[in-house]
Write a protein that holds these residues in place. Structure first.
Motif, short mmCIF file in Angstrom:
data_model
loop_
_atom_site.label_atom_id
_atom_site.label_comp_id
_atom_site.label_asym_id
_atom_site.label_seq_id
_atom_site.Cartn_x
_atom_site.Cartn_y
_atom_site.Cartn_z
N LEU A 152 2.21 8.80 9.40
CA LEU A 152 3.01 9.55 10.37
C LEU A 152 4.35 8.85 10.63
N VAL A 153 4.32 7.52 10.75
CA VAL A 153 5.55 6.77 10.97
C VAL A 153 6.54 7.01 9.82
N LYS A 154 6.05 7.02 8.59
CA LYS A 154 6.95 7.21 7.45
C LYS A 154 7.62 8.58 7.49
N LYS A 155 6.97 9.55 8.10
CA LYS A 155 7.61 10.85 8.28
C LYS A 155 8.59 10.82 9.46
N LEU A 156 8.20 10.11 10.52
CA LEU A 156 9.06 10.04 11.69
C LEU A 156 10.37 9.32 11.42
N VAL A 157 10.34 8.25 10.62
CA VAL A 157 11.58 7.49 10.43
C VAL A 157 12.64 8.31 9.71
N ARG A 158 12.24 9.34 9.00
CA ARG A 158 13.25 10.23 8.41
C ARG A 158 13.97 11.03 9.50
N VAL A 159 13.25 11.37 10.56
CA VAL A 159 13.89 12.04 11.69
C VAL A 159 14.84 11.07 12.39
N TYR A 160 14.41 9.82 12.53
CA TYR A 160 15.28 8.81 13.13
C TYR A 160 16.57 8.65 12.32
N ALA A 161 16.44 8.63 11.00
CA ALA A 161 17.62 8.48 10.16
C ALA A 161 18.62 9.62 10.40
N ARG A 162 18.13 10.84 10.41
CA ARG A 162 19.04 11.97 10.64
C ARG A 162 19.60 11.96 12.06
N TYR A 170 17.10 6.94 4.54
CA TYR A 170 17.69 5.63 4.85
C TYR A 170 16.63 4.57 5.19
N PHE A 171 15.62 4.95 5.95
CA PHE A 171 14.61 3.99 6.37
C PHE A 171 13.39 3.92 5.45
N ASP A 172 13.41 4.68 4.36
CA ASP A 172 12.25 4.67 3.45
C ASP A 172 11.99 3.26 2.91
N GLU A 269 -12.68 3.05 34.21
CA GLU A 269 -12.07 2.19 33.20
C GLU A 269 -11.04 2.99 32.40
N ARG A 270 -9.99 2.32 31.96
CA ARG A 270 -8.97 2.97 31.14
C ARG A 270 -8.83 2.20 29.83
N TYR A 271 -8.77 2.95 28.73
CA TYR A 271 -8.56 2.37 27.41
C TYR A 271 -7.27 2.97 26.84
N ALA A 272 -6.54 2.17 26.09
CA ALA A 272 -5.29 2.64 25.49
C ALA A 272 -5.16 2.05 24.10
N ILE A 273 -4.56 2.81 23.18
CA ILE A 273 -4.44 2.35 21.79
C ILE A 273 -3.01 2.54 21.28
N PRO A 274 -2.07 1.76 21.80
CA PRO A 274 -0.70 1.83 21.26
C PRO A 274 -0.62 1.26 19.85
N PHE A 275 0.13 1.94 19.01
CA PHE A 275 0.38 1.53 17.63
C PHE A 275 1.85 1.14 17.55
N PHE A 276 2.11 -0.16 17.35
CA PHE A 276 3.48 -0.69 17.30
C PHE A 276 3.89 -0.83 15.83
N CYS A 277 5.06 -0.31 15.50
CA CYS A 277 5.46 -0.34 14.09
C CYS A 277 6.90 -0.81 13.92
N ASP A 278 7.08 -1.65 12.90
CA ASP A 278 8.38 -2.19 12.54
C ASP A 278 8.56 -2.12 11.04
N SER A 279 9.75 -2.47 10.59
CA SER A 279 10.03 -2.46 9.17
C SER A 279 9.28 -3.57 8.45
N ASN A 280 9.42 -3.61 7.15
CA ASN A 280 8.82 -4.66 6.32
C ASN A 280 9.20 -6.04 6.87
N ILE A 281 8.24 -6.96 6.82
CA ILE A 281 8.43 -8.27 7.43
C ILE A 281 9.62 -9.03 6.85
#
Length: 329
Positions: A152-162, A170-172, A269-281
């Motif tokens: 999903l992130v790989k699809k989203l970063v194309r929206v960020y680029a535009r 650009y972000f591929d 109780e509350r549970y949360a599952i954030p997914f943090f994503c960055d570019s290649n290391i």
């Protein structure tokens, strides 16, 4: 003018390949990330049952006895278990935390083969994940979810680029073999207000983008550009998405990293599952061409993931520091 509501972006037309949908979605994204710094996505393609399955696994893990969870204690790679009150947000530009956060979490990063060169070299942030042997099926569910989120992130970063007036691809390159972390968090109920005590104190994320899975239990609040705090509503099947400090560096502060916090007043109780994503290391993070110019010099030096995260974790993750180092900080 800063908005006081969190925009909702429908990804359906873009993901379906409709003509013109990419640029329409990019305009909505540009508005969201320059006005408030948060947005919801709907019709994102992640099945409800898959999300529910991850929450079930997270609950299984946190129901283990503390001594069993401590067998997987957080390591310098940023994988493993962070016990309750295991970090204090000292680097926040919003509110300097003086009390540890009232949550516990289990972290995983990309699942890599044991013979991968980075694993063999014990390269920081590229080490092997730590899987609870007493929870059969846990690893498979979590790895599958991370794979889904990466796609999903790989699809989203194309929206960020535009949205940044760059070519869609650009972000591929930067996001090939991207660096990510899934944080599986448990917030106990907080009975009464305690000064400077939060489930997660006001802060900005470090990531390029964070995707927080749909959650029926409220707790997230964000600070608008006007300085007021608003509660994020629970929208069925909608992810909450925001940018962080790496997004600021990529965009020369054009896109926002908005402060947010978490307090569990739900009574349960509350549970949360954030997914943090960055570019290649190994990718150098520097302002993209459309955000710099003669009258807009770069505000940040070129940044590398490992250097920045090592500094950040040393300052904020008490569990990684010896008591004498904590005092020195």
């Amino acid at each position: 003018m800063a908005t006081e509501t969190i925009p909702v972006i429908d990804l359906g037309p873009y993901l379906a390949g409709e003509a013109g949908a990419l640029d329409r979605t990019a305009r909505e994204l540009r508005f969201a990330l320059t006005e408030i710094g948060f947005y919801f996505i709907v019709n994102h393609g992640v099945p409800r049952d898959k999300i529910r399955g991850v929450f079930d696994q997270v609950k299984r893990f946190h129901e283990l006895p503390v001594e069993r969870k401590l067998a997987y204690k957080l390591n310098p790679h940023g994988t493993g278990y962070m016990p309750m009150r295991g970090n204090t947000l000292r680097t926040s530009t919003v509110q300097a935390g003086t009390k540890p956060n009232l949550n516990e979490a289990f972290f995983v990063k990309r699942e890599m083969p044991a013979d991968h060169p980075d694993v063999l070299a014990d390269r920081r942030y590229r080490g092997a994940n730590r899987w609870p042997s007493e929870l059969p099926g846990f690893r498979e569910v979590i790895v599958d979810y991370c794979d889904t989120m990466e796609a999903l992130v790989k699809k989203l970063v194309r929206v960020y680029a535009r949205a940044l007036e760059l070519p869609a691809a650009y972000f591929d390159g930067p996001f090939e073999d991207c660096q990510f972390s899934l944080r599986m968090t448990h917030y106990p109920h907080q009975d009464s207000p305690v000064e400077d005590e939060f489930g997660l104190a006001p802060h900005t994320d470090t990531s390029f983008l964070t995707l927080l899975a749909p959650n029926d239990v409220p707790g997230l609040s964000i600070r608008t550009q006007g300085g007021t705090w608003i509660d994020a509503p629970a929208i069925p099947d909608a992810y909450v998405v925001n940018g962080g400090q790496f997004l600021q560096r990529w965009t020369n502060d054009f896109f926002l990293a908005t402060p947010h916090r978490a307090i569990n007043r739900s009574g349960g109780e509350r549970y949360a599952i954030p997914f943090f994503c960055d570019s290649n290391i190994d990718w150098p993070v520097a302002a993209v061409p459309t955000t710099v110019g003669p009258d807009r010099p770069p505000k940040y030096p070129t940044t590398y993931y490992s250097d920045y995260m090592a500094w950040y974790q040393k300052r904020n993750y008490d569990v990684l520091n010896a008591p004498d180092l904590q005092a020195a900080e």
